[in-house]
Design an enzyme around this catalytic site. Structure first.
Site, PDB file in Angstrom:
ATOM      1  N   LYS A  22      -4.426 -48.010  29.748  1.00 20.62           N
ATOM      2  CA  LYS A  22      -3.547 -48.734  28.850  1.00 20.62           C
ATOM      3  C   LYS A  22      -2.881 -47.716  27.707  1.00 20.62           C
ATOM      4  O   LYS A  22      -1.625 -47.692  27.490  1.00 20.62           O
ATOM      5  CB  LYS A  22      -4.126 -49.766  28.028  1.00 20.62           C
ATOM      6  N   ASN A  23      -3.748 -46.985  26.979  1.00 27.70           N
ATOM      7  CA  ASN A  23      -3.067 -46.278  26.168  1.00 27.70           C
ATOM      8  C   ASN A  23      -2.301 -45.246  26.568  1.00 27.70           C
ATOM      9  O   ASN A  23      -1.229 -44.693  25.945  1.00 27.70           O
ATOM     10  CB  ASN A  23      -4.369 -45.551  25.329  1.00 27.70           C
ATOM     11  N   ARG A  97       1.358 -53.281  18.426  1.00 32.97           N
ATOM     12  CA  ARG A  97       0.775 -52.039  17.863  1.00 32.97           C
ATOM     13  C   ARG A  97       1.026 -50.880  18.611  1.00 32.97           C
ATOM     14  O   ARG A  97       1.591 -49.630  17.805  1.00 32.97           O
ATOM     15  CB  ARG A  97      -0.840 -52.024  18.435  1.00 32.97           C
ATOM     16  N   ASP A 121      -4.985 -55.147  17.149  1.00 30.07           N
ATOM     17  CA  ASP A 121      -6.101 -55.943  17.033  1.00 30.07           C
ATOM     18  C   ASP A 121      -6.376 -55.854  15.411  1.00 30.07           C
ATOM     19  O   ASP A 121      -6.022 -55.237  14.623  1.00 30.07           O
ATOM     20  CB  ASP A 121      -7.287 -54.667  17.359  1.00 30.07           C
ATOM     21  N   ASP A 320     -13.642 -47.162  21.748  1.00 26.62           N
ATOM     22  CA  ASP A 320     -13.204 -48.417  22.364  1.00 26.62           C
ATOM     23  C   ASP A 320     -14.470 -48.965  23.337  1.00 26.62           C
ATOM     24  O   ASP A 320     -14.232 -49.988  23.772  1.00 26.62           O
ATOM     25  CB  ASP A 320     -12.075 -48.222  23.360  1.00 26.62           C
ATOM     26  N   MET A 342     -15.235 -45.281  12.781  1.00 22.95           N
ATOM     27  CA  MET A 342     -13.833 -45.325  12.558  1.00 22.95           C
ATOM     28  C   MET A 342     -13.061 -46.769  12.166  1.00 22.95           C
ATOM     29  O   MET A 342     -12.504 -46.788  11.299  1.00 22.95           O
ATOM     30  CB  MET A 342     -12.986 -45.062  14.078  1.00 22.95           C
TER      31      MET A 342
END
Length: 436
Positions: A22-23, A97, A121, A320, A342
């Site tokens: 995805k990223n 995002r 998110d 993640d 984070m």
């Protein structure tokens, strides 16, 4: 709002293949804005965040052709500059995002861009300072537009390469700056750059398009800008977060499972991190085999103290996967401290796991101690609400292990990062029903 109804207690079997990352997809699709020539991208995941980004590019008048189920061709040879300056564009960006990643390419290509505070998110404050500071060092002038609640960036005379030391190794920040530097005059040196595989893949694609980049895979990148980029053909890596999610699912349901084509060499510390929970996963070529185990024992530290599993910039453990590792640990034997550094709101979902019978002590917004139950006390079914992608998949993993029928609302959050996850898991033995 859609819902999952999950009947827990079913063991998985067979094999499953992860989707495209995805990223990485969000980064390389945004990079197609840098050139007027066609760019073909393979292994694109069919997930909500990626679909929304593609639709945003279409609204910008990018030509998008879907060549197969997971292959797209993009050509940004006729960008609608009026639309890119419109209120509708800013509003779309604010709800997605991944839209933050179009700022660097648009600034480099057109000399101007709006930077809306992006959505995504609900996991606490997510800084965009690194993006703004990096782009300003390349020569962008920045003002805040009160009417549109967005920053407006403009470069007069084009961007110019420079040396910069990032205040944090931001993945999207590094990607945005690298893309802007690709069309800047001269050489840009980025120290403390993020070096995740997603960033490496973006850099490799830009090299194919004609940019010279040194230091790929390190935290010191040197980008020599060019006047014009060509097209390219690029294949997205398998999603390492989905690979880790499948490892957690197999362990907590005590299943035997093979995860196919994982690009093992790009998983970094992820396999060893799960081994610390007592999971005996095996590498078989480019696959991961997880044998069925009745018990998983968490490794203690050499002095016998409770171990800590914490996130860190690559090559450390990605944040993640901490939610997945936390829920997996609830049914291991032993105790572990999960330290999410984070994001300050990512551990709040553990209240739902506590309701299911998990023994978890939330120390503060960043730390939780998990006392594993070793399947002696199975989790109970529960009704839950997914606040974000990673908490949502952790809740799904918990429900698959629980006794009884669970319900998870707001699964659109899960759809943002996982492609048809219910259908794919049902094919290997899960019992998940979707209600739209």
């Amino acid at each position: 709002m859609s819902t999952y109804i999950i009947e827990g207690g079913h063991r998985l079997s067979g094999s499953i293949k992860p989707q495209g990352a995805k990223n990485e997809a969000l980064e390389v699709i945004s990079a197609t804005l840098l050139t007027s020539e066609p760019v073909t991208i393979h292994n694109v995941p069919n997930i909500l965040d990626v679909i929304n980004l593609i639709n945003l590019l279409k609204a910008m008048r990018v030509k998008v052709d879907r060549l197969s189920e997971d292959t797209y061709r993009f050509q940004a040879d006729d960008l609608d500059e009026d639309y890119i300056s419109s209120a509708d564009f800013v509003a779309r960006c604010a709800s997605l995002r991944g839209s933050v990643l179009v700022v660097g390419p648009l600034l480099a290509r057109l000399g101007q861009a709006y930077f809306a505070k992006p959505g995504g998110d609900k996991i606490g404050r997510r800084r965009v300072d690194t993006h703004i500071t990096g782009l300003s060092k390349l020569g962008a002038m920045i003002a805040y537009n009160e009417d549109r609640q967005a920053y407006y960036l403009v470069s007069v005379g084009g961007l110019k390469g420079c040396y910069m030391l990032l205040d944090e190794a931001s993945v999207t920040g590094t990607a945005n700056i690298v893309m802007a530097a690709a069309l800047a005059k001269g050489t840009t040196t980025i120290y403390n750059a993020a070096c995740e595989p997603y960033v490496q893949q973006l850099c490799k694609m830009l090299v194919k398009m004609g940019v010279k980049i040194d230091g790929i895979g390190s935290n010191l990148l040197s980008i020599t800008g060019v006047d014009k980029l060509s097209g390219a053909d690029h294949t997205i890596l398998p999603d390492m977060i989905e690979v880790g999610s499948f490892i957690g699912m197999a362990a907590i349901t005590r299943s035997e499972l093979t995860i196919k084509d994982v690009s093992y060499d790009n998983l970094g510390i992820i396999p060893d991190s799960f081994r610390r929970l007592g999971i005996n996963l095996e590498r078989r070529g480019d696959d991961i085999f997880i044998p069925s185990q009745e018990s998983y024992e968490i490794e203690t530290n050499l002095d016998g103290s409770i171990p800590t599993i914490a996130d860190a910039p690559w090559p450390g453990l990605t944040p993640d996967l901490l939610s997945v590792m936390l829920v997996t640990a609830t049914q291991c034997r032993g105790s572990v401290l999960i330290h999410q550094k984070m994001f300050e709101s990512r551990l709040f979902f553990v209240d739902r796991l506590i309701d299911m019978g998990a023994q978890i002590m939330l120390c503060d917004p960043h730390r939780a101690v998990v006392i594993g139950l070793d399947h002696k006390v199975p989790l109970r079914a529960n009704k839950m609400h997914s606040p974000d992608i990673r908490a949502g998949i952790a809740m799904l993993i918990a429900a698959m292990s629980a006794r009884g029928v669970s319900r998870i609302d707001n699964i659109d959050q899960i759809d943002r990062g996982y492609q048809a996850i219910d259908t794919r898991l049902n094919s290997i033995g899960a019992c998940i029903h979707r209600r739209d």
